[in-house]
Write a protein that holds these residues in place. Structure first.
Motif, mmCIF file in Angstrom:
data_model
loop_
_atom_site.group_PDB
_atom_site.id
_atom_site.type_symbol
_atom_site.label_atom_id
_atom_site.label_comp_id
_atom_site.label_asym_id
_atom_site.label_seq_id
_atom_site.Cartn_x
_atom_site.Cartn_y
_atom_site.Cartn_z
ATOM 1 N N UNK A 229 9.499 6.329 2.314
ATOM 2 C CA UNK A 229 10.523 6.270 1.269
ATOM 3 C C UNK A 229 10.111 5.281 0.173
ATOM 4 N N UNK A 230 10.660 5.454 -1.011
ATOM 5 C CA UNK A 230 10.386 4.452 -2.066
ATOM 6 C C UNK A 230 10.895 3.065 -1.675
ATOM 7 N N UNK A 231 11.855 3.034 -0.753
ATOM 8 C CA UNK A 231 12.352 1.731 -0.268
ATOM 9 C C UNK A 231 11.305 0.967 0.546
ATOM 10 N N UNK A 232 10.221 1.632 0.923
ATOM 11 C CA UNK A 232 9.169 0.934 1.681
ATOM 12 C C UNK A 232 8.454 -0.090 0.796
ATOM 13 N N UNK A 233 8.436 0.159 -0.483
ATOM 14 C CA UNK A 233 7.689 -0.725 -1.395
ATOM 15 C C UNK A 233 6.361 -0.104 -1.782
ATOM 16 N N UNK A 234 5.591 -0.847 -2.560
ATOM 17 C CA UNK A 234 4.311 -0.353 -3.067
ATOM 18 C C UNK A 234 3.291 -0.225 -1.938
ATOM 19 N N UNK A 235 2.524 0.846 -1.966
ATOM 20 C CA UNK A 235 1.494 1.083 -0.944
ATOM 21 C C UNK A 235 0.585 -0.139 -0.788
ATOM 22 N N UNK A 236 0.142 -0.675 -1.929
ATOM 23 C CA UNK A 236 -0.827 -1.779 -1.877
ATOM 24 C C UNK A 236 -0.213 -3.056 -1.310
ATOM 25 N N UNK A 237 1.109 -3.216 -1.455
ATOM 26 C CA UNK A 237 1.766 -4.415 -0.917
ATOM 27 C C UNK A 237 2.031 -4.270 0.581
ATOM 28 N N UNK A 238 2.600 -3.119 0.967
ATOM 29 C CA UNK A 238 2.929 -2.916 2.390
ATOM 30 C C UNK A 238 1.652 -2.915 3.233
ATOM 31 N N UNK A 239 0.575 -2.390 2.676
ATOM 32 C CA UNK A 239 -0.690 -2.319 3.416
ATOM 33 C C UNK A 239 -1.160 -3.695 3.876
ATOM 34 N N UNK A 240 -0.796 -4.731 3.103
ATOM 35 C CA UNK A 240 -1.262 -6.087 3.426
ATOM 36 C C UNK A 240 -0.618 -6.666 4.682
ATOM 37 N N UNK A 241 0.553 -6.160 5.050
ATOM 38 C CA UNK A 241 1.284 -6.790 6.163
ATOM 39 C C UNK A 241 1.134 -6.029 7.477
ATOM 40 N N UNK A 242 0.305 -5.008 7.506
ATOM 41 C CA UNK A 242 0.200 -4.184 8.718
ATOM 42 C C UNK A 242 -0.804 -4.753 9.717
ATOM 43 N N UNK A 243 -0.537 -4.552 11.003
ATOM 44 C CA UNK A 243 -1.515 -4.963 12.018
ATOM 45 C C UNK A 243 -2.823 -4.182 11.865
ATOM 46 N N UNK A 244 -3.859 -4.694 12.469
ATOM 47 C CA UNK A 244 -5.170 -4.041 12.486
ATOM 48 C C UNK A 244 -5.015 -2.623 13.056
ATOM 49 N N UNK A 245 -5.792 -1.700 12.565
ATOM 50 C CA UNK A 245 -5.782 -0.304 13.050
ATOM 51 C C UNK A 245 -4.531 0.476 12.647
ATOM 52 N N UNK A 246 -3.707 -0.099 11.775
ATOM 53 C CA UNK A 246 -2.534 0.640 11.294
ATOM 54 C C UNK A 246 -2.570 0.660 9.763
ATOM 55 N N UNK A 247 -2.289 1.832 9.211
ATOM 56 C CA UNK A 247 -2.296 1.970 7.750
ATOM 57 C C UNK A 247 -1.128 2.854 7.309
ATOM 58 N N UNK A 248 -0.786 2.737 6.046
ATOM 59 C CA UNK A 248 0.182 3.653 5.440
ATOM 60 C C UNK A 248 -0.618 4.836 4.887
ATOM 61 N N UNK A 249 -0.235 6.022 5.262
ATOM 62 C CA UNK A 249 -0.948 7.214 4.793
ATOM 63 C C UNK A 249 -0.723 7.451 3.310
ATOM 64 N N UNK A 250 -1.531 8.337 2.745
ATOM 65 C CA UNK A 250 -1.337 8.719 1.340
ATOM 66 C C UNK A 250 -1.677 10.199 1.196
#
Ligand SMILES: [Zn+2]
Ligand SMILES: [Zn+2]
Ligand SMILES: [Zn+2]
Length: 257
Positions: A229-250
């Protein structure tokens, strides 16, 4: 050995990103990874081509990714963002000159028939979308020609939803509860594709925090979050807080498995 590949055709929630009328930072972003069509995937597995869900962006997704053949369609559940493109499969009916096999449960098929009532009424109109329905049941393995696929029964609020496992990849969209027995079928995964709607809790989708917990429990080599959702925030910002081996798809991301 075959090279198996998933293409994320869309990674957005039901309204897509940008959402019409929205002026938020995500919807206004020029960065391609912040533009998300409705969630759907194309899986090339053991030489066959599967489409998971046929949302309202189906036609554009086929064109964007130059997809010229579909052997079978798998439907997870009948919300409009997962079946709304049904009428547009006519293109493949014309080019492939036959009905497309459609695998789902009885619940979703009945809903599809209501949504697209004119297709299923007796008619001599020559250019209706054409599929051959094959019922599948949750937590059973079904076959398409020589391939084995496992259907997994998960919950999307009060609605039953199907997940799918193709070899070492599992695809779980629109989910906020995975029954304990299903975790048995989620062992030894190379790739897990998992719903993670937004930061805040939601009644029928995992929040990001919940998805991270589930992903840790499943422990796939790689987890990719979808249905964003757009409520998740910007892809580049959320990507920074994820654990190793986890990513936001595109959108149009491909992963071999
Ligand atoms: Zn959805
Ligand atoms: Zn927005
Ligand atoms: Zn849904």
């Amino acid at each position: 050995m075959n090279t198996n590949k998933i293409t994320l055709l869309g990674t957005g929630t039901s309204v897509g990103i940008p959402m019409v009328g929205c002026k938020c930072i995500v919807c206004k972003s020029e960065q391609p990874k912040n533009k998300r069509l409705r969630t759907s995937a194309y899986i090339e597995y053991e030489g066959k081509n599967f489409l998971i869900d046929i949302g309202p962006d189906f036609r554009q997704q086929m064109l964007n990714n130059q997809i010229e053949n579909i052997d079978a369609i798998l439907i997870t559940h009948p919300h409009f963002d997962h079946i709304g493109g049904y009428d547009d499969i006519r293109g493949f009916n014309f080019s492939q000159e036959k009905p497309i096999k459609l695998y789902t449960n009885q619940f979703s098929y009945e809903a599809l028939k209501k949504q697209f009532y004119y297709v299923f009424e007796a008619s001599d109109y020559p250019s209706l979308p054409s599929t051959e329905y094959i019922e599948i049941k949750e937590n059973t393995t079904f076959q398409f020609e020589t391939t084995d696929i496992k259907a997994l029964g998960i919950w999307h609020g009060k609605m039953p939803c199907l997940g799918f496992r193709f070899g070492n990849l599992a695809y779980l969209t629109d989910v906020n509860d995975i029954p304990e027995n299903v975790f048995e079928d989620l062992k030894n995964l190379d790739v897990l594709i998992l719903d993670a709607l937004r930061i805040d809790k939601h009644p029928s989708h995992f929040s990001l925090k919940e998805s991270i917990e589930i992903a840790k429990k499943i422990n796939a080599k790689q987890t990719v979050f979808i249905h964003i959702s757009h409520h998740m925030g910007l892809h580049e910002e959320v990507s920074k807080i994820l654990p190793k081996n986890m990513t936001i798809g595109f959108d149009s991301q491909t992963i071999n498995f």
